[in-house]
Design a protein around this motif. Sequence first.
Motif, PDB file in Angstrom:
ATOM      1  N   PHE A  45       0.814  -1.205   0.000  1.00 18.29           N
ATOM      2  CA  PHE A  45       0.000   0.000   0.000  1.00 18.29           C
ATOM      3  C   PHE A  45       0.855   1.267   0.000  1.00 18.29           C
ATOM      4  O   PHE A  45       0.345   2.357   0.235  1.00 18.29           O
ATOM      5  CB  PHE A  45      -0.932   0.012   1.215  1.00 18.29           C
ATOM      6  N   GLY A  46       2.146   1.086  -0.213  1.00 15.39           N
ATOM      7  CA  GLY A  46       3.041   2.231  -0.301  1.00 15.39           C
ATOM      8  C   GLY A  46       3.369   2.869   1.046  1.00 15.39           C
ATOM      9  O   GLY A  46       3.767   4.026   1.109  1.00 15.39           O
ATOM     10  N   ILE A  47       3.168   2.100   2.142  1.00 13.11           N
ATOM     11  CA  ILE A  47       3.507   2.638   3.465  1.00 13.11           C
ATOM     12  C   ILE A  47       4.839   2.033   3.901  1.00 13.11           C
ATOM     13  O   ILE A  47       5.052   0.820   3.790  1.00 13.11           O
ATOM     14  CB  ILE A  47       2.417   2.278   4.497  1.00 13.11           C
ATOM     15  N   THR A  48       5.741   2.860   4.363  1.00  7.45           N
ATOM     16  CA  THR A  48       7.019   2.354   4.843  1.00  7.45           C
ATOM     17  C   THR A  48       6.770   1.567   6.137  1.00  7.45           C
ATOM     18  O   THR A  48       6.166   2.104   7.057  1.00  7.45           O
ATOM     19  CB  THR A  48       7.988   3.511   5.154  1.00  7.45           C
ATOM     20  N   PRO A  49       7.192   0.289   6.161  1.00  9.70           N
ATOM     21  CA  PRO A  49       6.944  -0.506   7.366  1.00  9.70           C
ATOM     22  C   PRO A  49       7.671   0.083   8.586  1.00  9.70           C
ATOM     23  O   PRO A  49       8.810   0.536   8.465  1.00  9.70           O
ATOM     24  CB  PRO A  49       7.513  -1.877   7.016  1.00  9.70           C
ATOM     25  N   VAL A  50       6.968   0.075   9.719  1.00  6.56           N
ATOM     26  CA  VAL A  50       7.598   0.505  10.971  1.00  6.56           C
ATOM     27  C   VAL A  50       7.769  -0.736  11.839  1.00  6.56           C
ATOM     28  O   VAL A  50       7.004  -1.689  11.699  1.00  6.56           O
ATOM     29  CB  VAL A  50       6.717   1.536  11.711  1.00  6.56           C
ATOM     30  N   PRO A  51       8.779  -0.745  12.718  1.00  4.11           N
ATOM     31  CA  PRO A  51       8.934  -1.906  13.595  1.00  4.11           C
ATOM     32  C   PRO A  51       7.677  -2.081  14.455  1.00  4.11           C
ATOM     33  O   PRO A  51       7.117  -1.108  14.958  1.00  4.11           O
ATOM     34  CB  PRO A  51      10.131  -1.536  14.466  1.00  4.11           C
ATOM     35  N   LEU A  52       7.216  -3.331  14.583  1.00  8.85           N
ATOM     36  CA  LEU A  52       6.004  -3.577  15.371  1.00  8.85           C
ATOM     37  C   LEU A  52       6.327  -3.621  16.862  1.00  8.85           C
ATOM     38  O   LEU A  52       5.606  -3.078  17.694  1.00  8.85           O
ATOM     39  CB  LEU A  52       5.377  -4.910  14.956  1.00  8.85           C
ATOM     40  N   LEU A  53       7.442  -4.314  17.169  1.00 14.48           N
ATOM     41  CA  LEU A  53       7.806  -4.454  18.576  1.00 14.48           C
ATOM     42  C   LEU A  53       8.274  -3.092  19.099  1.00 14.48           C
ATOM     43  O   LEU A  53       8.766  -2.265  18.350  1.00 14.48           O
ATOM     44  CB  LEU A  53       8.925  -5.496  18.700  1.00 14.48           C
ATOM     45  N   PHE A  54       8.133  -2.885  20.396  1.00 15.82           N
ATOM     46  CA  PHE A  54       8.500  -1.630  21.067  1.00 15.82           C
ATOM     47  C   PHE A  54       7.707  -0.453  20.506  1.00 15.82           C
ATOM     48  O   PHE A  54       8.253   0.609  20.229  1.00 15.82           O
ATOM     49  CB  PHE A  54      10.012  -1.359  20.967  1.00 15.82           C
ATOM     50  N   SER A  55       6.405  -0.675  20.301  1.00 12.49           N
ATOM     51  CA  SER A  55       5.539   0.399  19.825  1.00 12.49           C
ATOM     52  C   SER A  55       4.247   0.380  20.650  1.00 12.49           C
ATOM     53  O   SER A  55       3.964  -0.610  21.319  1.00 12.49           O
ATOM     54  CB  SER A  55       5.196   0.176  18.355  1.00 12.49           C
ATOM     55  N   PRO A  56       3.460   1.469  20.603  1.00 16.37           N
ATOM     56  CA  PRO A  56       2.186   1.478  21.344  1.00 16.37           C
ATOM     57  C   PRO A  56       1.248   0.363  20.882  1.00 16.37           C
ATOM     58  O   PRO A  56       0.482  -0.160  21.685  1.00 16.37           O
ATOM     59  CB  PRO A  56       1.588   2.845  20.997  1.00 16.37           C
ATOM     60  N   VAL A  57       1.339   0.005  19.574  1.00 12.77           N
ATOM     61  CA  VAL A  57       0.480  -1.075  19.068  1.00 12.77           C
ATOM     62  C   VAL A  57       0.819  -2.387  19.757  1.00 12.77           C
ATOM     63  O   VAL A  57      -0.070  -3.154  20.165  1.00 12.77           O
ATOM     64  CB  VAL A  57       0.649  -1.216  17.531  1.00 12.77           C
ATOM     65  N   ALA A  58       2.119  -2.652  19.918  1.00  5.89           N
ATOM     66  CA  ALA A  58       2.549  -3.873  20.598  1.00  5.89           C
ATOM     67  C   ALA A  58       2.018  -3.888  22.035  1.00  5.89           C
ATOM     68  O   ALA A  58       1.547  -4.916  22.525  1.00  5.89           O
ATOM     69  CB  ALA A  58       4.068  -3.972  20.595  1.00  5.89           C
ATOM     70  N   VAL A  59       2.081  -2.722  22.711  1.00  5.43           N
ATOM     71  CA  VAL A  59       1.589  -2.632  24.091  1.00  5.43           C
ATOM     72  C   VAL A  59       0.093  -2.947  24.126  1.00  5.43           C
ATOM     73  O   VAL A  59      -0.375  -3.740  24.949  1.00  5.43           O
ATOM     74  CB  VAL A  59       1.854  -1.243  24.696  1.00  5.43           C
ATOM     75  N   LEU A  60      -0.650  -2.365  23.172  1.00  7.85           N
ATOM     76  CA  LEU A  60      -2.097  -2.593  23.130  1.00  7.85           C
ATOM     77  C   LEU A  60      -2.416  -4.071  22.908  1.00  7.85           C
ATOM     78  O   LEU A  60      -3.261  -4.645  23.610  1.00  7.85           O
ATOM     79  CB  LEU A  60      -2.736  -1.737  22.022  1.00  7.85           C
ATOM     80  N   ILE A  61      -1.690  -4.709  21.956  1.00  5.26           N
ATOM     81  CA  ILE A  61      -1.933  -6.131  21.690  1.00  5.26           C
ATOM     82  C   ILE A  61      -1.654  -6.958  22.952  1.00  5.26           C
ATOM     83  O   ILE A  61      -2.444  -7.825  23.334  1.00  5.26           O
ATOM     84  CB  ILE A  61      -1.056  -6.637  20.513  1.00  5.26           C
ATOM     85  N   GLY A  62      -0.548  -6.660  23.622  1.00  9.84           N
ATOM     86  CA  GLY A  62      -0.200  -7.381  24.848  1.00  9.84           C
ATOM     87  C   GLY A  62      -1.276  -7.201  25.915  1.00  9.84           C
ATOM     88  O   GLY A  62      -1.677  -8.157  26.581  1.00  9.84           O
ATOM     89  N   MET A  63      -1.762  -5.963  26.078  1.00  9.17           N
ATOM     90  CA  MET A  63      -2.806  -5.673  27.070  1.00  9.17           C
ATOM     91  C   MET A  63      -4.070  -6.474  26.767  1.00  9.17           C
ATOM     92  O   MET A  63      -4.682  -7.050  27.666  1.00  9.17           O
ATOM     93  CB  MET A  63      -3.153  -4.177  27.050  1.00  9.17           C
ATOM     94  N   ILE A  64      -4.464  -6.485  25.471  1.00 10.70           N
ATOM     95  CA  ILE A  64      -5.677  -7.213  25.083  1.00 10.70           C
ATOM     96  C   ILE A  64      -5.489  -8.700  25.370  1.00 10.70           C
ATOM     97  O   ILE A  64      -6.347  -9.352  25.968  1.00 10.70           O
ATOM     98  CB  ILE A  64      -5.986  -7.016  23.580  1.00 10.70           C
ATOM     99  N   TYR A  65      -4.344  -9.228  24.976  1.00  8.18           N
ATOM    100  CA  TYR A  65      -4.096 -10.657  25.103  1.00  8.18           C
ATOM    101  C   TYR A  65      -4.186 -11.117  26.555  1.00  8.18           C
ATOM    102  O   TYR A  65      -4.787 -12.139  26.863  1.00  8.18           O
ATOM    103  CB  TYR A  65      -2.717 -11.001  24.526  1.00  8.18           C
ATOM    104  N   VAL A  66      -3.583 -10.332  27.452  1.00  4.61           N
ATOM    105  CA  VAL A  66      -3.538 -10.726  28.860  1.00  4.61           C
ATOM    106  C   VAL A  66      -4.904 -10.578  29.541  1.00  4.61           C
ATOM    107  O   VAL A  66      -5.250 -11.342  30.433  1.00  4.61           O
ATOM    108  CB  VAL A  66      -2.440  -9.910  29.595  1.00  4.61           C
ATOM    109  N   HIS A  67      -5.700  -9.585  29.110  1.00  5.75           N
ATOM    110  CA  HIS A  67      -6.940  -9.298  29.840  1.00  5.75           C
ATOM    111  C   HIS A  67      -8.221  -9.822  29.190  1.00  5.75           C
ATOM    112  O   HIS A  67      -9.284  -9.718  29.790  1.00  5.75           O
ATOM    113  CB  HIS A  67      -7.059  -7.788  30.083  1.00  5.75           C
ATOM    114  N   LEU A  68      -8.119 -10.373  27.978  1.00 10.51           N
ATOM    115  CA  LEU A  68      -9.327 -10.807  27.260  1.00 10.51           C
ATOM    116  C   LEU A  68     -10.230 -11.756  28.060  1.00 10.51           C
ATOM    117  O   LEU A  68     -11.445 -11.560  28.091  1.00 10.51           O
ATOM    118  CB  LEU A  68      -8.930 -11.429  25.911  1.00 10.51           C
TER     119      LEU A  68
END
Lengths: 258, 308
Positions: free
Chosen positions: B164-187
């Motif tokens: 889609f023409g977006i430069t990939p950003v690292p996934l780890l050590f990002s707010p998105v990673a924190v959100l995924i971790g939070m969801i996973y632990v509390h679901l």
Amino acid sequence: MRSSVALWAASLLVYLFLYVPLAIVVAYSFNDSRLNAEWVGFTWHWYQVLLHDEDMLQAAANSLLIAFIASTCATVLGTMAGLAMHRYKPKLLPFMVITPVAMPEILLGVSLLLFFIQVLNLTLGMLSVILAHITFCIGFVAIVVKARLAGMDESIFEAARDLGATPWKTFKHVTFPLILPAVVAGFLMSFTLSLDDFVITFFTAGVGVSTLPLQIYSMIKIAVTPEVNAVSTVLMLITLTMIVLAARFAPETLKARS
Amino acid sequence: MATPAFADLLKFRLHKNLTRWLVSGPPFLFLLLFFLAPSLIMVLASFRYPGEFGGLAPLRDANPAVLQGLTLETYRFFFSDVIYAEIFFKSFGMALATTLACLVMAYPLALLIARSPRKHRDLMVLLVILPFASNFLVRVYAWMIILGPQSAFAHAIGSALELFGITPVPLLFSPVAVLIGMIYVHLPFMILPLYTNLEKHDPVLLDAAQDLGANAWRRFWDVTFPLSLPGIFAGSALVFIPVLGMFAIPDILGGTRDMLIGNLIKEQFLGVRDWPFGATLSIMLTLMVLAWAGFSMWLARKWSHSHA
């Protein structure tokens, strides 16, 4: 009632979301590579590394000792609290039992850190960790025991009293045998919670003592090797056994855990 | 005649009170010492000066030059710098986002379990609880592997973004990673109370709605959803509150800029060792938790009144 295909599909995705990450950890614990990147081949190597890791073994021994002492004490105190809450309907005790379980863990962790150092002048170590673990485990035992008592017919206890039994005799011969499954389940649950606890241990352990979760944390933070996967898998097996045992003794446990 | 009966009664009363204290006393005293007292000490600590070498300054000191006594200084400091309000705001946003994401993910599964044949329900619930059995850190660590730069998943996401023409950003050590971790632990904390609520719904209501001509969409929004609100409130409290104080997930999956309240508190107690400020932050977090709990209870009460 018929469930739609969409509901099934969405649910399946959620189950996958719950299980795939753990499956990856387990799979990589048998992977013959230093990197958690691609599958190279099967090996027991990381388990051998684990068996020779002195720090990890010491941490495991500490964890088991702490879990055993803390859950034993918490079971005695929690059973008493459960009985008291059921029988006497006190006002303050339920608040004091539930709040340590319901509040963010970090708050209990830092307030105990402050209390141990500032007030008790205690060197952080095994003792401070055990005391902290008892504090949050009491609530879980009390809830399970109280739930068990709530489902019982009060007339049994009245019958024992009418037949001239002292409170102690009533407890020993009537109440205790009846609540025993809940007490055992409470013990197993406390044991698991203590073994698994990271946050509260992190604040109350100081430099004096390490536990398995603390050891895992430092490995994750400093250098990730597949040894973490191996220790994670072992830990999963232990907790799984505990939960299955607890569920067998008292199905209420599963509800109390939520 | 009356005297022995009175003596018996007295003995009985004494006995009863003694039993009561023998049973409630030990847990009460233990929690008084290791829960209530530390909490009160925390309140007190927030009004003190920091010690010269970390910790707390003495309450009384012979040297008048040494800071001593009680002060509102840490509270003034908290409100003087907008960065603290920002971190609190960010934590609130993270807790809200996690709660909403958990709700969206938990609802279909909870509904499916509640509508499955009774004999399958226990197994389906057990399958939700089992991942709980693994250590908290292990569950967070799993996402370190998945989101890490070497993982196949991260590569796939990267290539998809490039498409889609977006430069990939690292996934780890990002707010998105924190959100995924939070969801996973509390679901599971959202799934279980929701299921407990949905299971109690009377299927007759849905049949009635259908007979009255409501389609599946209306049956859900006009019958099932409003009835499940108590379950949603319960689940939201169980997810929101622990996320608000979480420090380990941002610590492991987040970058240095993804600091939340929990990380700030940890830093004050174990890093810079400014205990009075750490205590102030803890009090602020407590107030936020109480406000949220009060808000949930108010919502739940309002709901039960309007449906009484």
